[in-house]
Design a protein around this motif. Structure first.
Motif, PDB file in Angstrom:
ATOM      1  N   LYS A  14       0.723  -1.543  -0.101  1.00 20.94           N
ATOM      2  CA  LYS A  14       0.257  -0.159  -0.091  1.00 20.94           C
ATOM      3  C   LYS A  14       1.037   1.624   0.224  1.00 20.94           C
ATOM      4  O   LYS A  14       0.486   2.142  -0.646  1.00 20.94           O
ATOM      5  CB  LYS A  14      -0.876   0.094   0.902  1.00 20.94           C
ATOM      6  CG  LYS A  14      -1.874  -1.226   0.824  1.00 20.94           C
ATOM      7  CD  LYS A  14      -3.348  -0.947   0.017  1.00 20.94           C
ATOM      8  CE  LYS A  14      -3.909  -2.461  -0.075  1.00 20.94           C
ATOM      9  NZ  LYS A  14      -4.645  -3.100  -1.128  1.00 20.94           N
ATOM     10  N   ALA A  18       0.979   4.657  -3.039  1.00 20.42           N
ATOM     11  CA  ALA A  18       0.627   5.393  -2.761  1.00 20.42           C
ATOM     12  C   ALA A  18       1.667   6.547  -2.339  1.00 20.42           C
ATOM     13  O   ALA A  18       1.726   7.232  -2.657  1.00 20.42           O
ATOM     14  CB  ALA A  18      -0.050   5.902  -0.585  1.00 20.42           C
ATOM     15  N   LEU A  49      -7.618   3.979  -1.453  1.00 26.23           N
ATOM     16  CA  LEU A  49      -6.032   4.709  -0.765  1.00 26.23           C
ATOM     17  C   LEU A  49      -6.312   6.616  -0.275  1.00 26.23           C
ATOM     18  O   LEU A  49      -5.913   7.173  -1.714  1.00 26.23           O
ATOM     19  CB  LEU A  49      -4.922   4.125  -1.406  1.00 26.23           C
ATOM     20  CG  LEU A  49      -3.425   3.889  -1.130  1.00 26.23           C
ATOM     21  CD1 LEU A  49      -3.638   4.296   0.195  1.00 26.23           C
ATOM     22  CD2 LEU A  49      -2.140   3.712  -1.606  1.00 26.23           C
ATOM     23  N   TRP A  88      -6.015   3.986   4.526  1.00 25.36           N
ATOM     24  CA  TRP A  88      -6.130   2.793   3.039  1.00 25.36           C
ATOM     25  C   TRP A  88      -7.314   1.905   4.422  1.00 25.36           C
ATOM     26  O   TRP A  88      -7.802   1.638   5.182  1.00 25.36           O
ATOM     27  CB  TRP A  88      -5.760   1.287   2.478  1.00 25.36           C
ATOM     28  CG  TRP A  88      -6.490   0.913   1.824  1.00 25.36           C
ATOM     29  CD1 TRP A  88      -6.622   0.600   0.786  1.00 25.36           C
ATOM     30  CD2 TRP A  88      -6.845  -0.394   2.287  1.00 25.36           C
ATOM     31  NE1 TRP A  88      -7.073   0.288  -0.078  1.00 25.36           N
ATOM     32  CE2 TRP A  88      -6.932  -1.334   1.403  1.00 25.36           C
ATOM     33  CE3 TRP A  88      -6.548  -1.150   4.113  1.00 25.36           C
ATOM     34  CZ2 TRP A  88      -7.197  -2.320   0.968  1.00 25.36           C
ATOM     35  CZ3 TRP A  88      -7.418  -3.068   3.230  1.00 25.36           C
ATOM     36  CH2 TRP A  88      -7.365  -3.352   2.318  1.00 25.36           C
TER      37      TRP A  88
END
Length: 157
Positions: A14, A18, A49, A88
């Motif tokens: 993640k 991002a 996100l 997220w």
């Protein structure tokens, strides 16, 4: 809602996703207001996100905001680096609206015209046909004819 806990490998994925994102929500000098929480919730529903920029200089206040947002919104804390927070939450499934009373929308129709000699390639065109139109024999679009009513019915109304 309790916050979502992810494994370190999932958080790493993640974080990499991002990296290129720009902050969507900014928290100003007033801190974490209900309007900021509402906007963050809307951004999480839309994007999943998100990055949040906090304009305050107090690190402990930023950490408190980070945990409070994660707890209130049921999100997973991904990263807190400097004045940026990364959250997220899975995007919820969209419910399809029932179109019971609506008329059918436009449709795309392929029209194939063969060459007159038979040796050439056929000519293919795509046309968008609206609800009140029909395709005539030569491949032309024509409006649907209005329904004829009798003269007697018009007089009685």
């Amino acid at each position: 809602m309790p916050q979502i806990f992810l494994t370190p490998a999932q958080r790493k994925d993640k974080r990499s996703d991002a990296h290129h994102l720009d902050p969507v929500v900014m928290i100003g000098g007033d801190g974490l207001t209900p309007a900021v929480v509402k906007e963050t919730d809307a951004a999480l529903n839309a994007h999943g996100l998100i990055k949040i920029r906090v304009l305050g200089d107090d690190r402990t206040a930023r950490e408190a905001m980070f945990t409070q947002l994660c707890d209130e919104l049921g999100a997973a804390p991904i990263q807190h680096i400097g004045k940026l927070l990364v959250l997220w939450r899975p995007i919820p499934e969209k419910v399809a609206a029932d179109r019971t009373s609506a008329k059918p929308g436009a449709r795309v129709v392929k029209i194939v015209k063969f060459s007159k000699s038979g040796n050439g390639r056929p000519q293919v065109t795509k046309l968008k046909v609206l609800g009140n139109q029909r395709v005539a024999q030569g491949g032309e679009l024509k409006r649907a004819k209005r329904r004829m009513t009798s003269v007697k019915k018009n007089v009685s109304d």
